[in-house]
Design a protein around this motif. Sequence first.
Motif, PDB file in Angstrom:
ATOM      1  N   ALA A 104      94.956 -48.127 -25.898  1.00 28.33           N
ATOM      2  CA  ALA A 104      94.209 -47.727 -27.088  1.00 28.33           C
ATOM      3  C   ALA A 104      94.041 -46.210 -27.160  1.00 28.33           C
ATOM      4  CB  ALA A 104      92.843 -48.413 -27.087  1.00 28.33           C
ATOM      5  N   LEU A 105      93.765 -45.583 -26.027  1.00 27.03           N
ATOM      6  CA  LEU A 105      93.535 -44.136 -26.015  1.00 27.03           C
ATOM      7  C   LEU A 105      94.806 -43.353 -26.327  1.00 27.03           C
ATOM      8  CD1 LEU A 105      91.178 -43.976 -22.911  1.00 27.03           C
ATOM      9  CD2 LEU A 105      90.528 -43.523 -25.291  1.00 27.03           C
ATOM     10  N   VAL A 106      95.942 -43.817 -25.818  1.00 28.32           N
ATOM     11  CA  VAL A 106      97.205 -43.124 -26.106  1.00 28.32           C
ATOM     12  C   VAL A 106      97.634 -43.394 -27.545  1.00 28.32           C
ATOM     13  CG1 VAL A 106      99.634 -42.859 -25.489  1.00 28.32           C
ATOM     14  CG2 VAL A 106      97.926 -43.163 -23.693  1.00 28.32           C
ATOM     15  N   VAL A 123      93.868 -40.111 -28.569  1.00 32.25           N
ATOM     16  CA  VAL A 123      92.743 -39.524 -27.845  1.00 32.25           C
ATOM     17  C   VAL A 123      93.233 -38.758 -26.623  1.00 32.25           C
ATOM     18  CG1 VAL A 123      90.536 -40.006 -26.708  1.00 32.25           C
ATOM     19  CG2 VAL A 123      91.276 -41.407 -28.663  1.00 32.25           C
ATOM     20  N   VAL A 124      94.272 -39.271 -25.972  1.00 23.75           N
ATOM     21  CA  VAL A 124      94.918 -38.592 -24.853  1.00 23.75           C
ATOM     22  C   VAL A 124      96.425 -38.605 -25.079  1.00 23.75           C
ATOM     23  CG1 VAL A 124      93.105 -39.141 -23.168  1.00 23.75           C
ATOM     24  CG2 VAL A 124      95.052 -40.701 -23.460  1.00 23.75           C
ATOM     25  N   ASP A 125      97.122 -37.743 -24.347  1.00 25.72           N
ATOM     26  CA  ASP A 125      98.578 -37.667 -24.490  1.00 25.72           C
ATOM     27  C   ASP A 125      99.298 -38.799 -23.762  1.00 25.72           C
ATOM     28  OD1 ASP A 125      98.546 -35.218 -25.975  1.00 25.72           O
ATOM     29  OD2 ASP A 125      98.157 -34.151 -24.105  1.00 25.72           O
ATOM     30  N   LYS A 138     103.542 -42.155 -25.800  1.00 23.00           N
ATOM     31  CA  LYS A 138     104.017 -42.404 -27.163  1.00 23.00           C
ATOM     32  C   LYS A 138     105.536 -42.283 -27.261  1.00 23.00           C
ATOM     33  CE  LYS A 138     100.105 -41.505 -30.200  1.00 23.00           C
ATOM     34  NZ  LYS A 138      99.602 -40.724 -31.354  1.00 23.00           N
ATOM     35  N   THR A 139     106.148 -41.497 -26.388  1.00 27.87           N
ATOM     36  CA  THR A 139     107.583 -41.255 -26.482  1.00 27.87           C
ATOM     37  C   THR A 139     108.277 -41.526 -25.157  1.00 27.87           C
ATOM     38  OG1 THR A 139     107.519 -38.929 -25.811  1.00 27.87           O
ATOM     39  CG2 THR A 139     107.116 -39.407 -28.147  1.00 27.87           C
ATOM     40  N   VAL A 140     109.572 -41.752 -25.247  1.00 22.71           N
ATOM     41  CA  VAL A 140     110.374 -41.984 -24.045  1.00 22.71           C
ATOM     42  C   VAL A 140     110.418 -40.726 -23.185  1.00 22.71           C
ATOM     43  CG1 VAL A 140     112.689 -42.542 -23.205  1.00 22.71           C
ATOM     44  CG2 VAL A 140     111.757 -43.768 -25.190  1.00 22.71           C
ATOM     45  N   LEU A 141     110.541 -39.566 -23.821  1.00 23.54           N
ATOM     46  CA  LEU A 141     110.624 -38.316 -23.058  1.00 23.54           C
ATOM     47  C   LEU A 141     109.339 -38.076 -22.260  1.00 23.54           C
ATOM     48  CD1 LEU A 141     112.718 -36.020 -22.672  1.00 23.54           C
ATOM     49  CD2 LEU A 141     111.432 -34.716 -24.371  1.00 23.54           C
ATOM     50  N   ASP A 142     108.190 -38.321 -22.881  1.00 24.74           N
ATOM     51  CA  ASP A 142     106.926 -38.167 -22.151  1.00 24.74           C
ATOM     52  C   ASP A 142     106.810 -39.181 -21.018  1.00 24.74           C
ATOM     53  OD1 ASP A 142     105.792 -35.940 -23.251  1.00 24.74           O
ATOM     54  OD2 ASP A 142     104.280 -36.986 -24.434  1.00 24.74           O
TER      55      ASP A 142
END
Length: 536
Positions: free
Chosen positions: A190-192, A196-198, A248-252
């Motif tokens: 939920a936070l990502v 709210v957070v990365d 949120k992303t594959v790179l992250d």
Amino acid sequence: MSVARLPEKISVTEEQLQTTAGLFNVTVPERDVEAYRVLLSGLEEAAKTIELEEDYLPPLDLTRFPRENIHKPNSNEYNAWAYKATIKSTLTADAGGLLAGKTVAIKDNICVGKVPSLLGTDVIPEASFVPEYDATVVTRALTAGATILGKAACENFSMSPTSFTNAYAFVQNPYAAGYNAGGSSSGCAALVAGGVVDMAIGGDQGGSIRVPASYCGLVGLKPTFGLVPYTGIASLAAIVDHAGPMTKTVLDNALLLTVLAGVDEYDDRQIGLPVPLPSYVDELRKFDSDPKQAAKGFRIGLIVESFDMPGLDARVIAKVKQAAKAFETLGVGITVEEISVPMHAKAPAIWTIATRQGFSEHGLRGQNPVRFGVHDAALNIALSKWNQEKFDKLALRNPAGTNALIGGQIIKDKYPGLTDKALNLARKLKDEYNAVLAKYDVLITPCAPSPANYTSKLEDDIMTKMSKAIGATINTMPFNISGNPAMSLPIAMMSPQEDPSLKLPVGMQIVGKSFGEVDIFKAAYAWEQSFDWKSF
């Protein structure tokens, strides 16, 4: 087994001796009572010696990683925080690390020194477990320049794929209030997803990273067993415990895994860990100019049994197949074929029997196996005694936990040796997956069987509560017991059955060979960068 020394005084009574022997359905013969009293009193003397020693835990560096503003929040985004705190390195060198500028949430079963771990439950008193050290993954994130903003709420004892078992508040799906955010890494998701957070570090024993990632539209990776150290994380069963990145992303995701993965001196689970490990993020950045080239020439197998599991929404089946076939449209020589892994259909039963006794004895009663590593004595003491009040509290919030508590004892008493057989079959399951993966780069299955459902009510009966969790991990749990890495990648938005006006995320699971995370990342990156999942 030798006896270290005889006791200075006899402390074990005959009554205590016979009562304890009765637990094994035996009686100590009268002629032997005094001998056992002497020998067992020696054991008690050794126990008292250990009780007086100071525990030996990893050091906590509060100068380098100070904790600020530790508190339980009154206002809570998506009910997703267990405790908040601000933690970042004071060293200039750390500020330039891979996670510089990134904010991170930590699942509440992961130790963060001086910050209470609630474990999502009221079975033990609130804030009764306050770790005195940081888990290895926490130290690695801080050393890489991350700013930790707190502990993300998790499900009750991390034993639910739904987000309405936490004893303090039901975690909400950012896409629709009142809907399931998935579990047990519910707060992380939920936070990502809510911005709210990365990124977040979650935990996964049967799908607890991937199911909430699927429900909340995230990239969630359960790494190969042992790749990410589990030191300092509350365990359910050591054979299926995993921790990993939610982003949120594959790179992250590749970025966070690069920081977290690798040898840990405390962790005895890291069997076959290759050294050195690749930089997962650098492997993807090679394809920044043309991401689809990351999966050039890949052979992708769709496990046919995974699409025929009970409880799957027909729309999810169709959408995952469509997303998988879309790889072939990228024009880089990717082939997608249906393949069979017959044991996949039996994998949920293998996982259930292999883990249930461990969940009952280890995860819920603190009866830690004798393993090397760091042990949290305070937590295990808190879990060592069960009574009616504790049982009723857990049954009210999370009947999956009480079911596991009793079920593990049934397996132990009624089916001796069956857990061992299931663990042997888990090796067979892994061999079957790896035999197919010798011919294919990655495998694909549905992740969660449907979009998120509506949360239940506290007053609902047990079967109503359980009905929303049954089958949620049917395609994720197989890879916990085989140890293969597996990722949920968001691929579409879909209406829940009960509300056609809503749109909620759907995930596709990508599976790789042991320590084959690079191939999973390449496939996921090629797909993510080529299609808009929210409109696919």
